[in-house]
Enzyme design. Structure first.
Site, PDB file in Angstrom:
ATOM      1  N   ASP A 202      18.291  16.571  40.749  1.00  0.00           N
ATOM      2  CA  ASP A 202      16.946  16.575  39.803  1.00  0.00           C
ATOM      3  C   ASP A 202      17.038  16.145  38.616  1.00  0.00           C
ATOM      4  OD1 ASP A 202      14.062  17.920  40.288  1.00  0.00           O
ATOM      5  OD2 ASP A 202      14.789  18.733  38.661  1.00  0.00           O
ATOM      6  N   GLU A 266      17.699  11.634  40.987  1.00  0.00           N
ATOM      7  CA  GLU A 266      16.306  11.422  40.605  1.00  0.00           C
ATOM      8  C   GLU A 266      16.338  11.169  39.115  1.00  0.00           C
ATOM      9  OE1 GLU A 266      11.983  13.601  40.009  1.00  0.00           O
ATOM     10  OE2 GLU A 266      13.975  14.553  39.264  1.00  0.00           O
TER      11      GLU A 266
HETATM   12  C1  GLC Z   1      11.640  16.904  39.337  1.00  0.00           C
HETATM   13  C2  GLC Z   1      11.239  17.589  40.493  1.00  0.00           C
HETATM   14  C3  GLC Z   1       9.953  18.196  40.165  1.00  0.00           C
HETATM   15  C4  GLC Z   1      10.145  19.342  39.354  1.00  0.00           C
HETATM   16  C5  GLC Z   1      10.832  18.883  37.896  1.00  0.00           C
HETATM   17  C6  GLC Z   1      11.349  19.872  37.237  1.00  0.00           C
HETATM   18  O1  GLC Z   1      11.022  15.924  38.829  1.00  0.00           O
HETATM   19  O2  GLC Z   1      10.858  16.415  41.585  1.00  0.00           O
HETATM   20  O3  GLC Z   1       9.280  18.694  41.375  1.00  0.00           O
HETATM   21  O4  GLC Z   1       9.178  20.045  39.046  1.00  0.00           O
HETATM   22  O5  GLC Z   1      11.973  17.784  38.582  1.00  0.00           O
HETATM   23  O6  GLC Z   1      12.688  20.608  37.922  1.00  0.00           O
END
Ligand code: GLC
Ligand code: CA
Length: 534
Positions: A202, A266
């Protein structure tokens, strides 16, 4: 070929997938109950969003113990049972690691904020105020909506600010600290030793930040997570970025000491493709989510071609692409594409299938968001049922709840998801859009996905073949996948029929999203998708 290049991933939002114990919230045993569904459908790997101990301010993305399961979702033995049963069916499981921040209830943070000189005092990003009392810079918390609140929260005890890019209950970790880094790697080791097949990392592009003198310039203080141009705030291109990338290389080396693990990042910014490539060249992550594609997608063949062709050429053999059309942070694909189009239910089904064909035939690893295989749509959430912290700040604009509602297993009151009132409302369209009904309907969206996934298994070209775009018609997107055999994919993004030039496209139609289709391509109907074996 690596399994994660050929395989298809399915994203589960565990709160909303299947509730096994009647508390209205999905759980790990619920997922285990449904594993045969994935075998039937033909899914290779599951990505499960966070199910670790958490106060649930951001529904699991605020973790208070990296190595334990939150009681809402079950316990560690439930997870081991799930993993074991999944592996028996040749389904892999990757878990979601949130290493940019923890919960403010994590024991690390509680200790860190207790004084300026405890063993974890430097594990988070603490800064003293500027001489005028203000926070060290003017970064804005991504979850503060229109209010555009500071990403720094004052702590009376330490008389210092701590940084949180997201909610104030999600303090950012200080990756510069060696002790912190060791603790993170220990938690990765914990899960790899249990046997998970990989991680989704993440917010991985934000690990290291350049805080000092990195001031937002001009009038564009961005208020939304998805419209922001974040790089200039969180990254200093000459210092922070290389550190994050070096860390990714360390993570990759560590994961490579285990066989066949996958690392998925991500990573997000306005730099889109450049950033994805930077994070996935050899020795870094295996895959970066192509969120750029998701965000820029429109009902427009030329636009989709530009997005995918640019990416494909740019990546070439340097790195492996991925495709995403929906996730838990965005509206559902069908609502985004057909929401304003005034189309009937039959057309919606065609449009779902059209985008399914796109997702599952472009060159790269596809990620299916739960429920998309049914043609699920966004659900209206009344104000008193808004759960998403970011949604609360955005009200009356919808946040992320509409795409996180319960999986539609059948047409019963709570759609077979739970016996009890679910944490978010069930979409009214459960009557027509549900697994039970669609399994029995050969022309359903669900059976179309199943068939398409089978096609991918049958045709190596669709998994790993090269991709070449064809010039046919402005409303048509057409490309060839070349491998053991050649398959052409033709997608009609208009509501009119088009003639097909048989000089350019001859062969046998092996699949269409219309129930009746001819063998020889002559014409392509509104919203039709064709797979042609050439
Ligand atoms: C990422 C996740 C999201 C979350 C954020 C903070 O963007 O996909 O759902 O709220 O990180 O962890
Ligand atoms: Ca439950």
């Amino acid at each position: 070929m690596e399994w994660w290049k050929e395989g298809v991933f399915y994203q589960i939002y565990p709160r909303s997938f299947k509730d096994s114990n009647g508390d209205g919230i999905g759980d790990l045993n619920g997922i285990r109950e449904k594993l045969d569904y994935f075998s039937w459908l033909g899914i290779d790997a599951l990505w499960i969003c966070p199910f670790f101990k958490s106060p649930m301010v951001d529904f699991g993305y605020d973790i208070s113990d990296y190595t334990d399961v939150d009681p809402i979702f079950g316990n560690l033995d439930d997870f081991k049972a799930l993993l074991h049963e999944a592996h028996k069916r040749n389904i892999r499981i990757i878990i979601d690691q949130v290493y940019n921040h923890t919960s403010d209830k994590h024991p690390w943070f509680i200790e860190s904020k207790s004084s300026r000189n405890n063993s974890k005092s430097d594990w988070y990003l603490w800064r003293s105020p500027k001489s005028n009392g203000e926070p060290p810079n003017n970064w804005v918390s991504l979850f503060s909506g229109e209010k555009a609140e500071s990403a720094w929260t004052w702590d009376e005890n330490r008389k210092q600010y701590y940084l949180h890019l997201f909610a104030k209950e999600q303090p950012d970790l200080n990756w510069q600290n060696e002790g912190l880094r060791r603790a993170i790697y220990d938690s990765m080791k914990f899960w790899l030793d249990i046997g998970v097949d990989g991680f989704r990392f993440d917010a991985a592009s934000h690990f290291y930040k350049a805080i000092e003198n990195n001031i937002i310039k001009g009038p564009q203080i961005k208020k939304s997570l998805f419209e922001s141009s974040r790089d200039e705030y969180y990254w200093d291109p000459f210092t922070a970025r290389p550190q994050t990338l070096l860390e990714i290389e360390n993570i990759r080396r560590f994961m490579d000491s285990y066989p066949e693990k996958v690392s998925i990042g991500e990573v997000s910014s306005d730099m889109g493709l450049c950033l994805y490539l930077m994070f996935t060249i050899p020795g870094r992550f295996n895959i970066a989510f192509n969120i750029d594609f998701l965000e820029k997608l429109s009902f427009d063949a030329a636009n989709i071609r530009a997005l995918s062709e640019t990416l494909d050429k740019f990546f070439g053999t340097r790195a492996w692409p991925s495709y995403v059309t929906g996730n838990h942070d965005n509206r559902r694909i069908l609502s985004r594409m057909a929401g304003e189009m005034h189309v009937d239910f039959e057309d919606k089904k065609k449009i779902s299938k059209l985008f399914a064909t796109l997702l599952l035939t472009l060159r790269g690893t596809p990620f299916i968001y739960y429920g998309e295989e049914l043609g699920m749509e966004d659900t209206y959430i009344p104000r008193d049922r808004v759960m998403d912290p970011w949604g609360k700040a955005l009200w009356p604009k919808p946040g992320r709840d509409p795409s996180r509602t319960p999986m539609q297993w059948d047409s019963s009151k709570f759609s077979g998801f739970s016996d009890f009132e679910p944490w978010l409302p069930v979409n009214e369209n459960k009557v027509d859009v549900n697994v039970e009904k669609e399994m029995n309907d050969p022309n359903s969206v669900l059976n179309f996905y199943k068939k398409l996934l089978q096609m991918r298994k049958n045709y190596e070209s669709l998994r790993t073949g090269s991709m070449e775009f064809l010039d046919i018609d402005n409303d048509l997107l057409a490309y060839k996948r070349d491998g053991d055999i050649t398959i052409a994919i033709v997608l009609n993004f208009s509501n009119g029929s088009k003639l097909i030039d048989t000089n350019k496209l001859s062969g046998k139609i092996v699949m269409s999203n219309y129930p009746d289709h001819v063998l020889k391509p002559k014409e392509i109907r509104p919203f039709e998708s064709l797979l042609i074996e050439m």
